[in-house]
Motif scaffolding. Structure first.
Motif, PDB file in Angstrom:
ATOM      1  N   THR A  28      -4.339  20.937-104.616  1.00  0.00           N
ATOM      2  CA  THR A  28      -2.901  21.183-104.826  1.00  0.00           C
ATOM      3  C   THR A  28      -2.615  21.433-106.304  1.00  0.00           C
ATOM      4  O   THR A  28      -1.818  22.319-106.641  1.00  0.00           O
ATOM      5  CB  THR A  28      -2.074  19.996-104.308  1.00  0.00           C
ATOM      6  OG1 THR A  28      -2.494  19.673-102.987  1.00  0.00           O
ATOM      7  CG2 THR A  28      -0.592  20.322-104.279  1.00  0.00           C
ATOM      8  N   ASP A  55       2.259  17.383-100.293  1.00  0.00           N
ATOM      9  CA  ASP A  55       1.700  18.546-100.991  1.00  0.00           C
ATOM     10  C   ASP A  55       2.646  19.745-100.899  1.00  0.00           C
ATOM     11  O   ASP A  55       2.842  20.466-101.879  1.00  0.00           O
ATOM     12  CB  ASP A  55       0.319  18.894-100.440  1.00  0.00           C
ATOM     13  CG  ASP A  55      -0.768  17.965-100.995  1.00  0.00           C
ATOM     14  OD1 ASP A  55      -0.421  17.045-101.755  1.00  0.00           O
ATOM     15  OD2 ASP A  55      -1.945  18.182-100.676  1.00  0.00           O
ATOM     16  N   GLU A 100      -4.410  25.562 -98.118  1.00  0.00           N
ATOM     17  CA  GLU A 100      -5.088  24.361 -98.606  1.00  0.00           C
ATOM     18  C   GLU A 100      -5.541  23.577 -97.389  1.00  0.00           C
ATOM     19  O   GLU A 100      -4.727  22.991 -96.675  1.00  0.00           O
ATOM     20  CB  GLU A 100      -4.165  23.499 -99.483  1.00  0.00           C
ATOM     21  CG  GLU A 100      -4.918  22.260 -99.959  1.00  0.00           C
ATOM     22  CD  GLU A 100      -4.068  21.271-100.746  1.00  0.00           C
ATOM     23  OE1 GLU A 100      -3.085  21.674-101.383  1.00  0.00           O
ATOM     24  OE2 GLU A 100      -4.427  20.073-100.713  1.00  0.00           O
TER      25      GLU A 100
HETATM   26 MG   LIG Z   1      -3.599  18.423-101.812  1.00  0.00          MG
END
Ligand SMILES: [Mg+2]
Ligand SMILES: Nc1nc2c(ncn2[C@@H]2O[C@H](COP(=O)(O)OP(=O)(O)OP(=O)(O)O)[C@@H](O)[C@H]2O)c(=O)[nH]1
Length: 202
Positions: A28, A55, A100
């Protein structure tokens, strides 16, 4: 389904990254810092975690159009979830989409999400041997990024051994070394993204 997603990205000329790495390796932070340093680049993110939307919130604060997938007990993202998440993003506005993945060096490697490039992160705090111990993810990497280089001295990071291990398991991958905290090494990473993005559009 991954192939359908890939086709959709190709038709839009949208560069999409799948970030794979251990929990806490700086995924992140890397997206945040990339967005902060590239205000002209319209970035989107799909973020996978078992729980919380922390996140996605962090990324939204950095100006990224972000959608959180909470997987519950699942240790990886799958194409079906990506397909659903895409309907919540304005893809027309994006220059770059980053997925992610759930923090995990094992399971995510087995699942194609339709991404253009697989990016595997290795933070200096994890140990130089991780490419040898978790080969699958490194074998499938297009790019490997050594993260948190500002901590290298503090943890006695053996850079030469780490790079030799990465080269051994991922000879096909290009390699970047950076610190999202200090910004050191961010420019070559950003240049690579811009080059990959423009070559997709052409
Ligand atoms: Mg993360
Ligand atoms: N010193 C230093 N700390 C960093 C760097 N990048 C991330 N961190 C710290 O490492 C911790 C984890 O960073 P995250 O960006 O949340 O890592 P992540 O891989 O997204 O974590 P998960 O999504 O939970 O798997 C945080 O405390 C960050 O501030 C870096 O380049 N240098």
């Amino acid at each position: 389904m991954a192939q359908q997603i890939r086709l959709q990205f190709q038709q839009r000329g949208l560069l999409t990254l799948n970030l794979l790495a251990s929990p806490g390796s700086g995924k992140t932070a890397l997206i945040e810092q990339t967005a902060t340093l590239c205000p002209d680049l319209q970035m989107g993110a799909i973020v996978g975690d078992l729980a919380t939307d922390h996140d996605a919130q962090r990324l939204q604060r950095a100006g990224v159009q972000a959608w959180q997938i909470m997987t519950g007990t699942a240790c990886h993202l799958e194409a079906e979830g990506i397909s659903h998440a895409l309907s919540h993003l304005n893809l027309d506005a994006l220059d770059l989409l980053v997925i992610e993945n759930v923090g995990n060096l094992v399971c995510p490697a087995a699942f194609d999400l339709g991404e253009t490039l697989r990016v595997v992160l290795l933070s200096v705090t994890e140990g130089e041997d991780k490419p040898l111990k978790y080969p699958t993810v490194f074998l499938s990497a297009d790019i490997v990024v050594i993260t948190k280089t500002d901590l290298a001295d503090a943890v006695g990071f053996d850079r030469a051994t780490a790079i030799a291990n990465i080269r051994h398991m991922a000879p096909q991958a290009s390699l970047y070394e950076l610190s999202a905290r200090t910004g050191a090494g961010m420019q070559p990473w950003i240049d690579a993204l811009r080059t990959a993005s423009s070559s997709i559009i052409e």
